[in-house]
Scaffold this motif. Sequence first.
Motif, short mmCIF file in Angstrom:
data_model
loop_
_atom_site.label_atom_id
_atom_site.label_comp_id
_atom_site.label_asym_id
_atom_site.label_seq_id
_atom_site.Cartn_x
_atom_site.Cartn_y
_atom_site.Cartn_z
N HIS A 48 -3.44 -2.63 -4.50
CA HIS A 48 -1.52 -1.79 -4.45
C HIS A 48 -2.57 -0.76 -2.84
O HIS A 48 -3.59 -0.15 -3.15
CB HIS A 48 -1.44 -0.44 -5.18
CG HIS A 48 -0.64 -2.02 -6.45
ND1 HIS A 48 -0.07 -2.94 -6.23
CD2 HIS A 48 -1.57 -2.32 -7.26
CE1 HIS A 48 0.47 -3.38 -7.49
NE2 HIS A 48 -0.56 -2.75 -8.25
N THR A 50 -1.21 1.97 0.58
CA THR A 50 -0.11 3.14 0.65
C THR A 50 -0.44 2.88 2.53
O THR A 50 -1.42 3.82 3.08
CB THR A 50 0.57 4.43 0.28
OG1 THR A 50 0.04 4.07 -1.19
CG2 THR A 50 1.10 5.12 0.73
N LYS A 56 4.09 1.25 0.95
CA LYS A 56 3.34 0.45 0.36
C LYS A 56 3.79 -0.86 0.16
O LYS A 56 3.86 -1.71 0.48
CB LYS A 56 4.42 0.55 -1.50
CG LYS A 56 4.57 2.33 -1.26
CD LYS A 56 4.83 2.40 -3.27
CE LYS A 56 5.16 4.28 -3.41
NZ LYS A 56 3.93 5.11 -4.22
N SER A 58 1.39 -4.96 -1.03
CA SER A 58 0.65 -5.11 -2.36
C SER A 58 -0.79 -6.83 -2.06
O SER A 58 -0.01 -7.09 -1.48
CB SER A 58 0.76 -4.81 -3.57
OG SER A 58 1.87 -5.55 -3.49
#
Length: 127
Positions: A48, A50, A56, A58
């Motif tokens: 994950h 940012t 965000k 992933s």
Amino acid sequence: TPTPVVSHWSVGPTDPLPRQFRYTYNAAKTKLDIMSVTTKDRAYYYCHATTQDGHKLSASAYLPVIDKFSISAKSDVVREGQEAVLQCPVDKPDGVLVYWYFDSRYISLSGDKNYSVEGSYQEVLRM
């Protein structure tokens, strides 16, 4: 383009990694190492991140873990000058690749016209 920063890893999309010594990261958390892998570790692992502007992201990777498997090579008797076919069937071939050796030396198949392999996991050697 904003550079993403990895915040954490998870097993599945949301479950955090268990706090165990077996899981280690590099400083930027861009590489996950799992020591002493067992079949219980078979799963999707998610990284994950940012971006600097708050997006965000992933990415996931599946870790296949092969449990114990058995092999039983079949012998072949041939006369000098005839072709020999050796077989090494594996009972659970998923993710398995068979390697062939002669007198403890790996048989390199690239460019050697004396040997060829067949099968989805190289289980048949012709010579």
